[in-house]
Structure formats: structure tokens, C-alpha cells
Write a protein that holds these residues in place. Structure first.
Motif, PDB file in Angstrom:
ATOM      1  N   ASP A  27       9.067  -2.209  -3.139  1.00 49.15           N
ATOM      2  CA  ASP A  27       8.016  -1.434  -3.503  1.00 49.15           C
ATOM      3  C   ASP A  27       7.659  -0.400  -2.432  1.00 49.15           C
ATOM      4  OD1 ASP A  27       7.787  -2.944  -5.621  1.00 49.15           O
ATOM      5  OD2 ASP A  27       5.980  -3.878  -5.078  1.00 49.15           O
ATOM      6  N   ALA A  28       7.568  -0.528  -1.131  1.00 52.81           N
ATOM      7  CA  ALA A  28       7.513   0.264   0.044  1.00 52.81           C
ATOM      8  C   ALA A  28       8.455   1.508  -0.179  1.00 52.81           C
ATOM      9  CB  ALA A  28       7.576  -0.375   1.144  1.00 52.81           C
ATOM     10  N   MET A  29       9.700   0.928  -0.401  1.00 53.13           N
ATOM     11  CA  MET A  29      10.918   2.269  -0.390  1.00 53.13           C
ATOM     12  C   MET A  29      10.719   3.012  -1.426  1.00 53.13           C
ATOM     13  SD  MET A  29      14.019  -0.237   0.795  1.00 53.13           S
ATOM     14  CE  MET A  29      13.951  -1.333   2.219  1.00 53.13           C
ATOM     15  N   HIS A  30      10.055   2.466  -2.690  1.00 56.54           N
ATOM     16  CA  HIS A  30      10.156   3.251  -4.030  1.00 56.54           C
ATOM     17  C   HIS A  30       9.019   4.097  -3.668  1.00 56.54           C
ATOM     18  CE1 HIS A  30      12.395   2.979  -7.656  1.00 56.54           C
ATOM     19  NE2 HIS A  30      12.728   1.703  -7.067  1.00 56.54           N
ATOM     20  N   ALA A  31       7.988   3.709  -2.848  1.00 58.54           N
ATOM     21  CA  ALA A  31       6.764   4.902  -2.684  1.00 58.54           C
ATOM     22  C   ALA A  31       7.205   5.834  -1.847  1.00 58.54           C
ATOM     23  CB  ALA A  31       5.679   3.990  -2.154  1.00 58.54           C
TER      24      ALA A  31
ATOM     25  N   ALA B 298       9.353   4.160   5.188  1.00 61.23           N
ATOM     26  CA  ALA B 298       8.677   3.130   4.471  1.00 61.23           C
ATOM     27  C   ALA B 298       8.605   1.841   5.472  1.00 61.23           C
ATOM     28  CB  ALA B 298       9.721   2.581   3.369  1.00 61.23           C
ATOM     29  N   PHE B 299       8.799   2.390   6.824  1.00 57.38           N
ATOM     30  CA  PHE B 299       8.690   1.082   7.554  1.00 57.38           C
ATOM     31  C   PHE B 299       7.380   0.449   7.655  1.00 57.38           C
ATOM     32  CE2 PHE B 299       8.198  -0.951  11.950  1.00 57.38           C
ATOM     33  CZ  PHE B 299       9.493  -1.426  11.884  1.00 57.38           C
ATOM     34  N   SER B 300       6.215   0.863   7.429  1.00 55.18           N
ATOM     35  CA  SER B 300       4.822   0.175   7.556  1.00 55.18           C
ATOM     36  C   SER B 300       5.010  -0.901   6.287  1.00 55.18           C
ATOM     37  CB  SER B 300       3.809   1.034   7.352  1.00 55.18           C
ATOM     38  OG  SER B 300       3.370   1.600   6.236  1.00 55.18           O
TER      39      SER B 300
ATOM     40  N   LEU C 139      -1.008  -8.608  13.933  1.00 56.37           N
ATOM     41  CA  LEU C 139       0.101  -7.974  14.389  1.00 56.37           C
ATOM     42  C   LEU C 139       0.610  -6.894  13.425  1.00 56.37           C
ATOM     43  CD1 LEU C 139       1.343  -8.631  17.383  1.00 56.37           C
ATOM     44  CD2 LEU C 139       3.095  -9.475  16.089  1.00 56.37           C
ATOM     45  N   GLY C 140       0.706  -7.455  12.418  1.00 53.32           N
ATOM     46  CA  GLY C 140       1.243  -6.671  11.110  1.00 53.32           C
ATOM     47  C   GLY C 140       0.562  -5.237  10.803  1.00 53.32           C
ATOM     48  N   TYR C 141      -0.774  -5.889  11.079  1.00 56.39           N
ATOM     49  CA  TYR C 141      -1.829  -4.595  10.637  1.00 56.39           C
ATOM     50  C   TYR C 141      -1.672  -3.443  11.498  1.00 56.39           C
ATOM     51  CZ  TYR C 141      -6.190  -2.248  10.261  1.00 56.39           C
ATOM     52  OH  TYR C 141      -7.011  -1.285  10.134  1.00 56.39           O
ATOM     53  N   PHE C 142      -1.367  -3.845  12.769  1.00 58.84           N
ATOM     54  CA  PHE C 142      -1.494  -2.804  13.869  1.00 58.84           C
ATOM     55  C   PHE C 142       0.150  -2.177  13.726  1.00 58.84           C
ATOM     56  CE2 PHE C 142      -4.739  -4.895  15.728  1.00 58.84           C
ATOM     57  CZ  PHE C 142      -5.710  -3.552  15.946  1.00 58.84           C
ATOM     58  N   LEU C 143       0.936  -2.734  13.383  1.00 58.52           N
ATOM     59  CA  LEU C 143       2.344  -2.508  13.344  1.00 58.52           C
ATOM     60  C   LEU C 143       2.375  -1.521  12.055  1.00 58.52           C
ATOM     61  CD1 LEU C 143       5.304  -5.086  13.421  1.00 58.52           C
ATOM     62  CD2 LEU C 143       5.314  -2.975  14.461  1.00 58.52           C
ATOM     63  N   ALA C 144       1.705  -1.633  10.880  1.00 61.76           N
ATOM     64  CA  ALA C 144       1.780  -1.029   9.901  1.00 61.76           C
ATOM     65  C   ALA C 144       1.235   0.323  10.090  1.00 61.76           C
ATOM     66  CB  ALA C 144       1.175  -1.738   8.677  1.00 61.76           C
ATOM     67  N   LYS C 145      -0.176   0.334  10.902  1.00 63.80           N
ATOM     68  CA  LYS C 145      -0.934   1.420  11.237  1.00 63.80           C
ATOM     69  C   LYS C 145      -0.038   2.485  12.251  1.00 63.80           C
ATOM     70  CE  LYS C 145      -5.728   1.996  12.474  1.00 63.80           C
ATOM     71  NZ  LYS C 145      -6.841   1.616  12.931  1.00 63.80           N
TER      72      LYS C 145
ATOM     73  N   GLU D  97       3.341   6.489   7.701  1.00 62.63           N
ATOM     74  CA  GLU D  97       3.825   7.813   7.603  1.00 62.63           C
ATOM     75  C   GLU D  97       2.798   8.293   6.450  1.00 62.63           C
ATOM     76  OE1 GLU D  97       6.348   9.564   9.187  1.00 62.63           O
ATOM     77  OE2 GLU D  97       7.135   8.174  10.343  1.00 62.63           O
ATOM     78  N   VAL D  98       2.103   9.589   6.382  1.00 61.52           N
ATOM     79  CA  VAL D  98       1.248   9.849   5.291  1.00 61.52           C
ATOM     80  C   VAL D  98       2.188  11.332   4.861  1.00 61.52           C
ATOM     81  CG1 VAL D  98      -0.719  10.660   4.893  1.00 61.52           C
ATOM     82  CG2 VAL D  98      -0.688   8.988   6.679  1.00 61.52           C
ATOM     83  N   TYR D  99       2.291  11.175   3.774  1.00 58.94           N
ATOM     84  CA  TYR D  99       2.831  12.606   3.248  1.00 58.94           C
ATOM     85  C   TYR D  99       1.895  13.500   2.276  1.00 58.94           C
ATOM     86  CZ  TYR D  99       6.965   9.977   4.250  1.00 58.94           C
ATOM     87  OH  TYR D  99       7.901   9.237   4.871  1.00 58.94           O
TER      88      TYR D  99
END
Lengths: 291, 307
Positions: A165-169, A197-199, A279-285, A289-291
Motif C-alpha cells: 500500500d505504501a509503495m502504491h502511494a 515509501a520508507f515511512s 519507535l515506529g512513530y518517530f521513524l515514520a516521522k 516524504e511529502v509530495y
């Protein structure tokens, strides 16, 4: 009249929505309230440093480390299987697979994720362990390796579908830019899609870790239920969740120290999951990437 | 451009294309690992369970003799618990979803509820079992009953129901709501007569998916103290006297399919492994049918409704 009725209905709906907050509140307070008497009896330092967990024996020891080790080892084995497989499948489905293949494969993956865990546990004990015993002579009948491997397969669909899903976005113009520069699909996947899509992929991994840490039946069936302070996946050991199940199967009087230990174990489980989620929350933040 | 560097570029492109092919093969192999495991699991269960699968399996109670042992109390228990779970999770979940999608203002309280639903989905299922043990079994004194188990599983699948119901409600176009308001409908009338009927498909799909998850859950039900050996049925929901239905079965002790399977798996006698496999087959088939129904409903509603 209409106003009053609308207001009453809105209030009822609001209360329903609040029920989920109440659930969280109830979970935290039950775990804490039932754990407090335990920590009056056993100091926190002993709980964290004692290397034995034998709360139901006459010579009782209350060290969480053996259970923690079991949880970490099974989770580790599961992730070693699930992360490479899940990520590869996600990239394959997203960039490589023809449309038809995708449509056929995805329901199968969903099905793999829907198999009850007790069935996976049976499979690990009756099917995977004998095979592993042929490959690794001297492997005991209960071991963390088989449990972890099967748990890994169980998590693959979660990691694959959330990462996909993340990669599709990732916006299509970025991919087209990459192709226009002459990059192959593999180059685009590794250099463009994964970083963008890393986050989302990180959240998929965190979801996988939470599943593995909390998974109960596979380890309770296939990994043995003896607390064992070891980092060797070839040995049997109990995890935090397997301990809770083992104690619940017996008949423990309400309010005894044995009864309190399962809530302490549950609290530890919640804290581990919470740490990974933060941890995941901060990693994702950090990597969003904002487009 | 000199001949040599064109050659160099061609070689580079060929190398990269080769990597493309290699990865495609690796991808297919990874998929195969998952699908072959699934196949191995089905075959293993079917072969091991075959000698026990039959009418007698459904009509016998568990027993010390593996050939006579059946899943009567387990499937009855599972069915009754699913009734309680559905009856409590669906109204609560749909109401929460309607509130969050249609009524909630954008403020901190709404944000807390939303974050909370996401987090609840990540709580290990056994922790729900501990919540139920402390709250339902002892504080509210429901005991180790069908009611406790049904409510526990309802809390467990609540996030799934809420999330899918929200998605379904969000998919209803705003123009439908505006048309209803323009005709003087109140918010609730709009929701009841338009939004909910149109999102019914999505809500049903999510609910069945949630229930298919609940049917296989073992750990939380063990934690609240389900018995592993039950050779009687809960009281009948029908009674001879008015009003002909009775709810006393809610308070009866119970066992469920996955616990029965777990119990047989952990027996030392090898003969019980056949019973475990047979129970596993039935459990898998139940899960499969539920998922199949959910996918079918999703497909039907998607086809029927075109905005």
C-alpha cells in the motif's frame, strides 16, 4: 422535538465512540492495578535482574529475563523470515507482477493471514519440527526455531500488504521520471520507491514486530513452555505470552501471587509493544516524504 | 560517440536488465514460499484429519478415547460466542464509525479517539484476555461464561469493525447527503435512510472479516478460563414457558473450536493428533467460508452501486 431527538442520538453515538477510549483505559488500569501488589512483594530491580522465572515453584524466582529472551528470540527468527520475504513480495506485486497474477495471488496471501494461529501452531509442531530435525540433528521436539519460522510466514501477508500500500502511494510521476532516465524496474524499486515509501514500510515492519511479540499460540504449542534464559533458537523456551497461557490453563486462585504474575507479564508485553510503536512513530516521522 | 563507449553502455544496460530478471524470479520464489506453506498446511491437515472427519465428529462430546472424541461442545460454544460477539461489536462499532465520520468535529477529543482506535488494533490479543479476566470475570462477576468470552472477542474485533465501517461510510458521496439535507432531512434521518443503507456492503464485509478473526482466537479465551474438557451443552436458548427464549446459556461454561484443537494438540497420545487435525480442518473451512462470503458481498455491492 426534532432538536431533542437529534441531540440524544448524537450523544448515544458519541458514547459509542468513546467506548474504544474506555477499552484502552480499562486495559491499562487493570494491568497496573493487578500488578501493583506483585511489585510490593517483588522489588522492580529483582524483577529485571533475576535470571530465573519460577513463580509457581516452592523456590520462587521472579526474573522476567528468561521470558523476555524467549520473546526476543522467537520474534527475531520470525522477522528474519518475514521482513525479506514480505518486502520482496511487496516490491514484486507493486512493480513486476502482471495485473492477472496480482489478482490471483492477493486472495491467497489474505488467506495465509486469516489462518487461525492455533492451526499454525499445530503445523509448526507436527510438520515443520520433524523436517527441521532432519536438517539439524539433535534438535529438540520443542524449539524456538520452528515456532519462529512459522510465525514469520504468518506475518508475511501483513508486512507485504501494508508495504505494498505504501509503495502504491508513491506518486506515479516520480516513477515515470525514473523510467524516463532509463532506470530499470529493479533500479526504480530500490532507488526511488523504497526511499519514498520508507515511512510506510517502517510502519509495516513495526506492525510485524507487534504481531510477533504478542503472538501466543504458535509459541505455546511449538516452542515448549519452560522458561529458559538463552538466545539459542535451537532450544525450547517460553515466551511472555506463552507463560500467560500456561498459567491460565491451570486453576489459579484469584488474588494469589501466581494470578498477579500473568498481569505483570501482560504489562511487560504491552510496554514492549508500546516501545516499538513509539519507535515506529518517530521513524515514520523522520523519513516521511511529502509530495 | 566512440564505438567502445557505446559497447560499454550496452553492457551496462544488459547487466541492469539481468538484475531485473533475477529479481522477478526472486519475487516469484518468495511468493511461492508463502503459497507452498499454505498448501502444505492444508494437505497435512487433510491427510492427518481424514480418518476422523465425519458426521460423528460433530455429534460427539470430547472423550478419553480418541476415536470417539468429537467437537459437539466446541462448535456449539463457538456459535453461541460468535452470536454474542456480533450482537455487541456490530452496533458499537457502526455507531462509533457513524460518529467519527458524520458527527465528530475536528478537535483534540476526536483526534484522541482516532489514534486510540489505531492503537487498539495493535494490542496483542492475549492482553484482551487479561482485561477480560480482571474486568468481566472478577469485577463484573460474569464468571468464566459465554457472555465474558463473547464480550472479550467483541472488544478485540471492535477496531476492525470501526475501521471498515468508516471506510464504507466515507465512500458514500457527499452529494447524497446534500440532497437529503436539501429536502429537509435531519442529520440522523440522512444517516439512517441514506448513508447506512449505501454503506451496508462495506460494513458487512468488515464485520464478517472481524468475526472470522474472532473465531480462530484462542489465547484470550484461554486466559478468561475456558474449560478444555466439556462434555455437556449450554442450556437451550428456547424454553417451554413464555417468552419461549431464555438467556441463561449466557452464563454457562463453554469451550470453543480452537481450544479443543489446542487441547488435542498438546496431548501426548499420537492418536489425538488426528482429532486435532480434523478440528483444524473444520476451523479452516469455517474461516474460509466466512472470508469467501465477505469477498462475495464486497464484490456484489461494488458491482451494484455505481455513483
Amino acid at each position: 422535538m426534532r432538536r431533542v431527538r437529534e441531540f440524544i442520538i448524537e450523544s448515544i453515538l458519541f458514547l459509542a465512540a468513546l467506548s474504544s477510549v474506555a477499552t484502552t483505559f480499562a486495559i491499562v488500569s487493570i494491568l497496573v492495578i493487578e500488578s501493583i501488589p506483585f511489585f510490593r512483594h517483588v522489588p522492580l530491580l529483582v524483577f529485571l535482574t533475576d535470571i530465573q522465572w519460577t513463580p509457581l515453584f516452592d523456590d520462587a524466582h521472579y526474573g522476567i529475563m528468561p521470558l523476555m529472551a524467549g520473546t526476543l528470540v522467537t520474534t527475531g527468527v520470525a522477522l528474519l523470515v518475514a521482513i525479506p520475504l514480505g518486502t520482496t513480495i511487496a516490491i514484486y506485486l507493486c512493480e513486476f507482477a502482471p495485473h492477472r497474477v496480482r489478482e490471483i495471488i492477493k486472495p491467497f496471501l489474505e488467506l495465509l493471514g486469516a489462518v487461525p494461529t492455533v492451526v499454525f501452531g499445530y503445523f509448526a509442531l507436527i510438520f515443520v519440527t520433524p523436517i527441521m530435525q532432519k536438517l539439524i540433528p539433535g534438535l529438540p521436539g520443542f524449539n524456538m526455531l520452528s515456532a519462529g519460522l512459522v510465525m514469520g510466514i504468518m506475518i508475511v501477508p501483513y508486512i507485504a500488504s501494508v508495504s505494498e500500500d505504501a509503495m502504491h502511494a508513491v506518486p506515479k510521476h516520480i516513477l515515470e521520471g525514473s523510467y524516463a532516465m532509463g532506470a530499470t524496474r529493479f533500479q526504480t524499486a530500490v532507488r526511488v520507491i523504497i526511499p519514498s515509501a520508507f515511512s510506510g514500510i517502517a510502519s509495516a515492519y513495526i506492525l510485524g514486530i507487534s504481531r510477533a511479540v504478542g503472538e501466543t499460540m504458535i509459541v505455546a504449542i511449538a516452542a515448549g513452555q519452560q522458561p529458559n534464559l538463552t538466545l539459542n533458537p535451537m532450544e525450547p523456551a517460553a515466551t511472555i505470552s506463552a507463560y500467560i497461557v500456561q498459567v491460565s490453563l491451570g486453576d489459579l486462585p484469584h488474588g494469589s501471587i501466581g494470578y498477579q504474575t500473568i498481569f505483570v507479564a501482560g504489562l511487560s508485553l504491552m510496554l514492549i509493544t508500546l516501545i516499538f510503536n513509539i519507535l515506529g512513530y518517530f521513524l515514520a516521522k523522520r523519513f516521511r516524504e511529502v509530495y | 560517440m566512440p564505438e567502445q563507449s557505446i559497447d560499454h553502455i550496452r553492457r551496462m544496460i544488459a547487466r541492469h536488465k539481468l538484475w531485473d530478471h533475477i529479481f522477478a524470479i526472486v519475487g516469484i520464489l518468495s511468493l511461492m514460499v508463502g503459497i507452498l506453506t499454505l498448501l502444505a498446511l492444508f494437505t497435512e491437515l487433510a491427510i492427518e484429519g481424514a480418518p476422523r472427519i465425519g458426521w460423528k465428529l460433530f455429534t460427539s462430546f470430547p472423550s478419553r478415547h480418541p476415536e470417539k472424541a468429537g467437537i459437539l461442545s466446541a462448535w456449539v460454544g463457538t456459535t453461541l460466542i460468535m452470536l454474542v460477539t456480533a450482537a455487541s461489536a456490530v452496533p458499537l462499532g457502526v455507531a462509533s464509525a457513524v460518529y467519527l465520520e458524520e458527527y465528530a468535529r475536528k478537535n483534540w477529543l476526536t483526534a484522541i479517539i482516532e489514534i486510540n482506535v489505531t492503537n487498539l488494533a495493535g494490542v496483542p490479543s492475549i492482553v484482551y484476555g487479561l482485561l477480560a479476566l480482571g474486568l468481566f470475570v472478577y469485577k463484573l462477576d460474569f464468571g468464566q461464561s459465554i457472555l465474558s468470552a463473547g464480550l472479550t472477542l467483541a472488544l478485540l474485533i471492535l477496531p476492525i469493525v470501526i475501521v471498515s465501517a468508516r471506510e464504507a461510510i466515507r465512500a458514500v458521496p457527499g452529494s447524497i447527503r446534500e440532497a437529503a439535507y436539501a429536502l429537509g432531512a435531519t442529520k440522523w434521518q440522512t444517516v439512517r435512510d441514506h448513508v447506512l443503507p449505501y454503506s451496508l456492503g462495506g460494513i458487512l464485509t468488515g464485520t464478517i472479516m472481524g468475526l472470522s478473526r474472532a473465531i480462530g482466537e484462542t489465547a484470550p479465551v484461554i486466559t478468561i478460563g475456558a474449560l478444555t474438557f466439556i462434555a455437556f451443552l449450554p442450556q437451550s436458548p428456547f424454553s417451554d414457558v413464555f417468552p419461549f427464549v431464555s438467556f441463561r446459556w449466557l452464563m454457562d461454561p463453554f469451550t470453543v473450536m480452537p481450544i479443543q484443537m489446542f487441547n488435542w494438540t498438546s496431548r501426548p497420545e499420537a492418536a489425538f493428533q488426528h482429532n486435532a487435525a480434523a478440528a483444524g480442518v473444520i476451523l479452516l473451512v469455517m474461516t474460509l467460508i466466512m472470508n469467501g462470503i465477505a469477498i462475495y458481498i464486497r464484490y456484489r455491492f461494488r458491482k451494484r452501486i455505481k455513483w
